[in-house]
Enzyme design. Structure first.
Site, PDB file in Angstrom:
ATOM      1  N   TYR A  96      -1.361  -0.872  10.774  1.00 43.37           N
ATOM      2  CA  TYR A  96      -1.704  -1.477   9.474  1.00 43.37           C
ATOM      3  C   TYR A  96      -0.563  -1.251   8.479  1.00 43.37           C
ATOM      4  CZ  TYR A  96      -3.554  -1.692   4.740  1.00 43.37           C
ATOM      5  OH  TYR A  96      -3.708  -1.956   3.397  1.00 43.37           O
TER       6      TYR A  96
ATOM      7  N   SER B  73       0.832  -1.198   0.000  1.00 39.63           N
ATOM      8  CA  SER B  73       0.000   0.000   0.000  1.00 39.63           C
ATOM      9  C   SER B  73       0.869   1.250   0.000  1.00 39.63           C
ATOM     10  CB  SER B  73      -0.856  -0.015   1.272  1.00 39.63           C
ATOM     11  OG  SER B  73      -1.461   1.244   1.467  1.00 39.63           O
TER      12      SER B  73
ATOM     13  N   LYS C 124       2.331  -3.909   6.484  1.00 38.68           N
ATOM     14  CA  LYS C 124       2.642  -3.956   5.042  1.00 38.68           C
ATOM     15  C   LYS C 124       4.149  -3.821   4.831  1.00 38.68           C
ATOM     16  CE  LYS C 124      -1.339  -4.696   3.481  1.00 38.68           C
ATOM     17  NZ  LYS C 124      -1.605  -5.975   2.845  1.00 38.68           N
TER      18      LYS C 124
HETATM   19  P1  NAD Z   1     -10.844  -7.022   1.359  1.00 34.59           P
HETATM   20  O1  NAD Z   1     -11.012  -7.014   2.841  1.00 34.59           O
HETATM   21  O2  NAD Z   1     -12.026  -6.781   0.514  1.00 34.59           O
HETATM   22  O3  NAD Z   1     -10.191  -8.421   0.911  1.00 34.59           O
HETATM   23  C1  NAD Z   1      -9.300  -9.135   1.703  1.00 34.59           C
HETATM   24  C2  NAD Z   1      -9.765 -10.576   1.698  1.00 34.59           C
HETATM   25  O4  NAD Z   1      -8.862 -11.348   2.494  1.00 34.59           O
HETATM   26  C3  NAD Z   1     -11.154 -10.767   2.317  1.00 34.59           C
HETATM   27  O5  NAD Z   1     -11.942 -11.539   1.432  1.00 34.59           O
HETATM   28  C4  NAD Z   1     -10.896 -11.497   3.635  1.00 34.59           C
HETATM   29  O6  NAD Z   1     -11.970 -12.345   3.970  1.00 34.59           O
HETATM   30  C5  NAD Z   1      -9.615 -12.234   3.313  1.00 34.59           C
HETATM   31  N1  NAD Z   1      -8.766 -12.547   4.473  1.00 34.59           N
HETATM   32  C6  NAD Z   1      -8.333 -11.714   5.443  1.00 34.59           C
HETATM   33  N2  NAD Z   1      -7.572 -12.358   6.325  1.00 34.59           N
HETATM   34  C7  NAD Z   1      -7.490 -13.654   5.903  1.00 34.59           C
HETATM   35  C8  NAD Z   1      -6.839 -14.804   6.383  1.00 34.59           C
HETATM   36  N3  NAD Z   1      -6.128 -14.780   7.506  1.00 34.59           N
HETATM   37  N4  NAD Z   1      -6.946 -15.939   5.677  1.00 34.59           N
HETATM   38  C9  NAD Z   1      -7.682 -15.995   4.543  1.00 34.59           C
HETATM   39  N5  NAD Z   1      -8.339 -14.937   4.041  1.00 34.59           N
HETATM   40  C10 NAD Z   1      -8.241 -13.773   4.716  1.00 34.59           C
HETATM   41  O7  NAD Z   1      -9.666  -5.992   1.018  1.00 34.59           O
HETATM   42  P2  NAD Z   1      -9.168  -5.467  -0.392  1.00 34.59           P
HETATM   43  O8  NAD Z   1      -9.548  -4.041  -0.489  1.00 34.59           O
HETATM   44  O9  NAD Z   1      -9.554  -6.384  -1.469  1.00 34.59           O
HETATM   45  O10 NAD Z   1      -7.600  -5.516  -0.148  1.00 34.59           O
HETATM   46  C11 NAD Z   1      -6.803  -6.603  -0.578  1.00 34.59           C
HETATM   47  C12 NAD Z   1      -5.385  -6.359  -0.125  1.00 34.59           C
HETATM   48  O11 NAD Z   1      -4.917  -5.123  -0.652  1.00 34.59           O
HETATM   49  C13 NAD Z   1      -5.236  -6.261   1.385  1.00 34.59           C
HETATM   50  O12 NAD Z   1      -4.040  -6.911   1.758  1.00 34.59           O
HETATM   51  C14 NAD Z   1      -5.128  -4.775   1.643  1.00 34.59           C
HETATM   52  O13 NAD Z   1      -4.379  -4.476   2.785  1.00 34.59           O
HETATM   53  C15 NAD Z   1      -4.410  -4.300   0.385  1.00 34.59           C
HETATM   54  N6  NAD Z   1      -4.695  -2.888   0.060  1.00 34.59           N
HETATM   55  C16 NAD Z   1      -5.986  -2.477  -0.072  1.00 34.59           C
HETATM   56  C17 NAD Z   1      -6.257  -1.129  -0.349  1.00 34.59           C
HETATM   57  C18 NAD Z   1      -7.675  -0.639  -0.474  1.00 34.59           C
HETATM   58  O14 NAD Z   1      -7.888   0.561  -0.376  1.00 34.59           O
HETATM   59  N7  NAD Z   1      -8.670  -1.474  -0.721  1.00 34.59           N
HETATM   60  C19 NAD Z   1      -5.195  -0.226  -0.494  1.00 34.59           C
HETATM   61  C20 NAD Z   1      -3.889  -0.701  -0.361  1.00 34.59           C
HETATM   62  C21 NAD Z   1      -3.650  -2.036  -0.094  1.00 34.59           C
HETATM   63  C1  UD1 Z   2      -7.160   5.653   3.984  1.00 34.38           C
HETATM   64  C2  UD1 Z   2      -6.225   5.191   5.088  1.00 34.38           C
HETATM   65  C3  UD1 Z   2      -4.958   4.630   4.439  1.00 34.38           C
HETATM   66  C4  UD1 Z   2      -5.327   3.473   3.502  1.00 34.38           C
HETATM   67  C5  UD1 Z   2      -6.321   3.967   2.444  1.00 34.38           C
HETATM   68  C6  UD1 Z   2      -6.811   2.789   1.620  1.00 34.38           C
HETATM   69  C7  UD1 Z   2      -6.658   6.615   7.055  1.00 34.38           C
HETATM   70  C8  UD1 Z   2      -6.137   7.729   7.902  1.00 34.38           C
HETATM   71  N1  UD1 Z   2      -5.918   6.324   5.945  1.00 34.38           N
HETATM   72  O1  UD1 Z   2      -6.483   6.623   3.253  1.00 34.38           O
HETATM   73  O2  UD1 Z   2      -4.058   4.162   5.415  1.00 34.38           O
HETATM   74  O3  UD1 Z   2      -4.166   2.984   2.839  1.00 34.38           O
HETATM   75  O4  UD1 Z   2      -7.456   4.549   3.120  1.00 34.38           O
HETATM   76  O5  UD1 Z   2      -7.488   3.220   0.491  1.00 34.38           O
HETATM   77  O6  UD1 Z   2      -7.664   6.000   7.351  1.00 34.38           O
HETATM   78  N2  UD1 Z   2     -12.792  11.746   3.344  1.00 34.38           N
HETATM   79  C9  UD1 Z   2     -13.829  12.588   3.689  1.00 34.38           C
HETATM   80  N3  UD1 Z   2     -14.936  12.026   4.266  1.00 34.38           N
HETATM   81  C10 UD1 Z   2     -15.064  10.684   4.513  1.00 34.38           C
HETATM   82  C11 UD1 Z   2     -13.991   9.836   4.138  1.00 34.38           C
HETATM   83  C12 UD1 Z   2     -12.868  10.401   3.570  1.00 34.38           C
HETATM   84  O7  UD1 Z   2     -13.747  13.785   3.488  1.00 34.38           O
HETATM   85  O8  UD1 Z   2     -16.100  10.259   5.040  1.00 34.38           O
HETATM   86  C13 UD1 Z   2     -11.594  12.325   2.683  1.00 34.38           C
HETATM   87  C14 UD1 Z   2     -10.294  12.107   3.448  1.00 34.38           C
HETATM   88  O9  UD1 Z   2     -10.076  13.144   4.375  1.00 34.38           O
HETATM   89  C15 UD1 Z   2      -9.273  12.096   2.300  1.00 34.38           C
HETATM   90  C16 UD1 Z   2     -10.063  11.495   1.121  1.00 34.38           C
HETATM   91  O10 UD1 Z   2     -11.435  11.668   1.449  1.00 34.38           O
HETATM   92  O11 UD1 Z   2      -8.901  13.398   1.964  1.00 34.38           O
HETATM   93  C17 UD1 Z   2      -9.784  10.012   0.914  1.00 34.38           C
HETATM   94  O12 UD1 Z   2     -10.004   9.313   2.121  1.00 34.38           O
HETATM   95  P1  UD1 Z   2      -9.964   7.702   2.202  1.00 34.38           P
HETATM   96  O13 UD1 Z   2     -10.837   7.150   1.140  1.00 34.38           O
HETATM   97  O14 UD1 Z   2     -10.240   7.321   3.608  1.00 34.38           O
HETATM   98  O15 UD1 Z   2      -8.460   7.328   1.797  1.00 34.38           O
HETATM   99  P2  UD1 Z   2      -7.060   7.792   2.418  1.00 34.38           P
HETATM  100  O16 UD1 Z   2      -7.215   8.959   3.295  1.00 34.38           O
HETATM  101  O17 UD1 Z   2      -6.124   7.942   1.291  1.00 34.38           O
END
Ligand code: NAD
Ligand code: UD1
Length: 339
Positions: free
Chosen positions: A148, A124, A152
């Site tokens: 978190y 991330s 990572k």
């Molecule tokens: P998500 O929660 O939708 O998907 C994660 C999946 O992993 C879920 O289906 C959950 O049931 C499964 N899981 C969790 N722990 C497990 C375990 N111990 N064993 C087996 N399955 C398990 O999340 P996502 O948004 O699809 O994210 C996927 C990956 O990408 C995550 O590692 C997350 O940290 C990373 N990531 C997500 C974002 C985001 O904004 N969505 C941003 C940066 C990184």
């Molecule tokens: C958040 C997480 C970051 C994670 C990322 C995943 C925090 C502090 N950071 O980041 O660690 O990797 O999600 O995608 O939680 N906002 C509003 N109102 C809301 C929600 C968000 O104004 O109800 C604004 C926030 O202030 C920000 C933008 O929208 O400026 C995006 O927010 P968000 O979607 O939560 O993502 P990140 O802040 O990038």
């Protein structure tokens, strides 16, 4: 290729499963459903027309992973499984280190036992912490500010050490920026439990009437309109980045890091404005105080992924909103039918 997707029924995993199956790969899902719905796998099958196996299990179960890797003759793993709620990680750090770090070690041990040495890891942009310069390139110093983010970074470091100890590994660390949007079918998408923390799912729930209004966390940042700016990337572009990384690893040993974003900063007001235009109605909102730990601006330098992987994010904010709305409509119908 036979590809195992841990966390394969989650948000990003499900979209990547569809894309890989459409590209002709054999996909196997592995999930404990702690943050996903069991019906996702049937919907992936519906979209792709394939019968994709889904193993119910926890990545901390090394034995089951070894069995799965052998049974399906897996060539490569994409490791999505993990917990991702920042606030929860502050309250329950042990749960996060156990699931995300110990879970990854268990997976790597299983892969070592089964001689599967190709892995793409979901990292991330949060590993960078507060930007010292923008856009963020892969060489930017790393300083995650919450548990978190530290999980990572620790897994990234473990994978780098593993490659040093055994150069036959092939590893891609993908640092995602802000994934949003959904598959065009509207059958899969982000499905958060309870009240969402992130902007896009929150806006979608305000639009559908589930939540009364959006709180905009601060309008006094030093940005184009005072609201926070992020690098939103369409989840299908992100999925394509995984395919590009797997293709790259076919011809490259070692460990490489890639940012996956669009490189374009978009403000909260811009995102909400586009959503309103697409849906044709106003999203009720109010200005609230800044959210603790928030950055003013965060966006990627994507040139490494562009040039090395020949990967480009092609979809814009309009596409992200359109597909998100289609998914929200389907999701509401699912909830309606459950009542
Ligand atoms: P998500 O929660 O939708 O998907 C994660 C999946 O992993 C879920 O289906 C959950 O049931 C499964 N899981 C969790 N722990 C497990 C375990 N111990 N064993 C087996 N399955 C398990 O999340 P996502 O948004 O699809 O994210 C996927 C990956 O990408 C995550 O590692 C997350 O940290 C990373 N990531 C997500 C974002 C985001 O904004 N969505 C941003 C940066 C990184
Ligand atoms: C958040 C997480 C970051 C994670 C990322 C995943 C925090 C502090 N950071 O980041 O660690 O990797 O999600 O995608 O939680 N906002 C509003 N109102 C809301 C929600 C968000 O104004 O109800 C604004 C926030 O202030 C920000 C933008 O929208 O400026 C995006 O927010 P968000 O979607 O939560 O993502 P990140 O802040 O990038």
């Amino acid at each position: 290729m036979n590809i195992l997707l841990t966390g394969g029924t989650g948000y990003i995993g499900s979209h990547t499963a569809v894309l890989l199956a459409d590209a002709g790969h054999t996909v196997v899902l592995f999930d404990n459903f702690c943050n996903s719905n069991k019906t996702v796998s049937a919907r992936i099958n519906q979209i792709t027309g394939h019968d994709i196996p889904c193993v119910e299990g926890d990545v901390r179960d090394t034995k089951l992973l070894v069995k799965t890797l052998h049974e399906f003759q897996i060539d490569a793993v994409i490791h999505f499984a993990g917990l991702k709620a920042v606030g929860e990680s502050v309250r329950e750090p042990l749960k996060y280190f156990d699931n995300n770090v110990a879970g990854s070690i268990s997976l790597l041990e299983a892969m070592q036992k089964a001689s599967v040495k190709t892995i793409v890891f979901s990292s991330s942009a949060t590993v960078y912490g507060k930007p010292q310069y923008l856009p963020l390139d892969e060489a930017h110093p790393l300083n995650p500010i919450n548990p978190y983010g530290r999980t990572k970074l620790q897994v990234e470091e473990i994978l780098q050490d593993l490659v040093k100890s055994d150069p036959s590994w092939r590893v891609a660390l993908l640092r995602y920026f802000n994934p949003v949007g959904a598959h065009d079918s509207g059958l899969i998408g982000e499905d958060p439990n309870g009240i969402p923390n992130n902007l896009m799912p929150y806006v979608m729930q305000v639009a559908s009437g589930k939540l009364p209004h959006l709180n905009i966390f601060g309008n006094d940042y030093d940005t184009k309109d005072g609201t926070g700016e992020r690098d939103y990337i369409h989840v299908m572009d992100l999925a394509q980045g995984h395919l590009a990384a797997l293709n790259y690893l076919q011809d490259h040993l070692g460990c490489e890091i890639f940012n996956l974003g669009t490189g374009i900063p978009v403000s909260v007001l811009e995102l909400v404005g586009t959503y309103e235009k697409v849906i044709g109605k106003k999203i009720p909102s109010q200005i609230a105080s800044r959210r603790e730990g928030d950055l003013a601006v965060c966006y990627a330098d994507t040139s490494k992924a562009n040039h090395t992987l020949n990967w480009y994010a092609l979809k814009d904010v309009h596409d992200m909103c359109t597909s998100g709305i289609r998914w929200q409509t389907f999701r509401s119908s699912l909830e309606g039918s459950r009542e």
